[in-house]
Design a protein around this motif. Structure first.
Motif, PDB file in Angstrom:
ATOM      1  N   CYS A  27       0.832  -1.200   0.000  1.00 40.51           N
ATOM      2  CA  CYS A  27       0.000   0.000   0.000  1.00 40.51           C
ATOM      3  C   CYS A  27       0.870   1.255   0.000  1.00 40.51           C
ATOM      4  O   CYS A  27       2.045   1.218   0.344  1.00 40.51           O
ATOM      5  CB  CYS A  27      -0.897   0.007   1.231  1.00 40.51           C
ATOM      6  SG  CYS A  27      -2.134  -1.294   1.200  1.00 40.51           S
ATOM      7  N   LEU A  30       1.533   5.834   4.697  1.00 39.28           N
ATOM      8  CA  LEU A  30       0.852   6.982   5.287  1.00 39.28           C
ATOM      9  C   LEU A  30       1.742   8.222   5.248  1.00 39.28           C
ATOM     10  O   LEU A  30       1.247   9.344   5.079  1.00 39.28           O
ATOM     11  CB  LEU A  30       0.438   6.666   6.728  1.00 39.28           C
ATOM     12  CG  LEU A  30      -0.401   7.708   7.445  1.00 39.28           C
ATOM     13  CD1 LEU A  30      -1.680   8.008   6.677  1.00 39.28           C
ATOM     14  CD2 LEU A  30      -0.711   7.248   8.851  1.00 39.28           C
ATOM     15  N   ARG A  53      -7.140   5.565   0.603  1.00 40.12           N
ATOM     16  CA  ARG A  53      -6.958   4.237   1.207  1.00 40.12           C
ATOM     17  C   ARG A  53      -7.890   3.199   0.578  1.00 40.12           C
ATOM     18  O   ARG A  53      -7.490   2.056   0.355  1.00 40.12           O
ATOM     19  CB  ARG A  53      -7.181   4.290   2.719  1.00 40.12           C
ATOM     20  CG  ARG A  53      -6.085   4.957   3.477  1.00 40.12           C
ATOM     21  CD  ARG A  53      -4.884   4.088   3.503  1.00 40.12           C
ATOM     22  NE  ARG A  53      -3.978   4.513   4.550  1.00 40.12           N
ATOM     23  CZ  ARG A  53      -2.721   4.160   4.594  1.00 40.12           C
ATOM     24  NH1 ARG A  53      -2.220   3.379   3.668  1.00 40.12           N
ATOM     25  NH2 ARG A  53      -1.942   4.564   5.549  1.00 40.12           N
ATOM     26  N   ASP A  56      -6.612   2.455  -2.889  1.00 42.40           N
ATOM     27  CA  ASP A  56      -5.351   1.739  -2.786  1.00 42.40           C
ATOM     28  C   ASP A  56      -5.572   0.277  -2.387  1.00 42.40           C
ATOM     29  O   ASP A  56      -4.957  -0.627  -2.960  1.00 42.40           O
ATOM     30  CB  ASP A  56      -4.455   2.441  -1.767  1.00 42.40           C
ATOM     31  CG  ASP A  56      -3.005   2.052  -1.881  1.00 42.40           C
ATOM     32  OD1 ASP A  56      -2.544   1.763  -3.013  1.00 42.40           O
ATOM     33  OD2 ASP A  56      -2.316   2.047  -0.855  1.00 42.40           O
TER      34      ASP A  56
END
Length: 73
Positions: A27, A30, A53, A56
């Motif tokens: 992923c 952050l 998110r 993703d």
């Protein structure tokens, strides 16, 4: 694509190359989302993170499933 989601699509395109790869694709970190938010002065941070998110997770799942099918062949 809904016009109000074009900014999210564009952000996803910019952020995608920052994901990790190894045994499978990972992923978007952050920390990369945080950097994007600061650089592009994102107004609705919660909306931005939630939508990126979700996109993703779906992208990673589809890509990893495709790679698994290729390995089975």
């Amino acid at each position: 694509m809904f016009p109000d989601l074009l900014d999210i699509r564009d952000a996803f395109i910019v952020l995608s190359p920052s994901r990790s790869a190894g045994m499978g694709i990972g992923c978007i970190p952050l920390t990369e989302l945080e950097s994007y938010i600061r650089l592009y002065e994102v107004d609705d941070i919660d909306r931005f993170i939630q939508l990126i998110r979700a996109m993703d997770a779906d992208f990673v799942e589809q890509l990893n499933q495709r790679n698994q099918r290729k390995l089975k062949q």
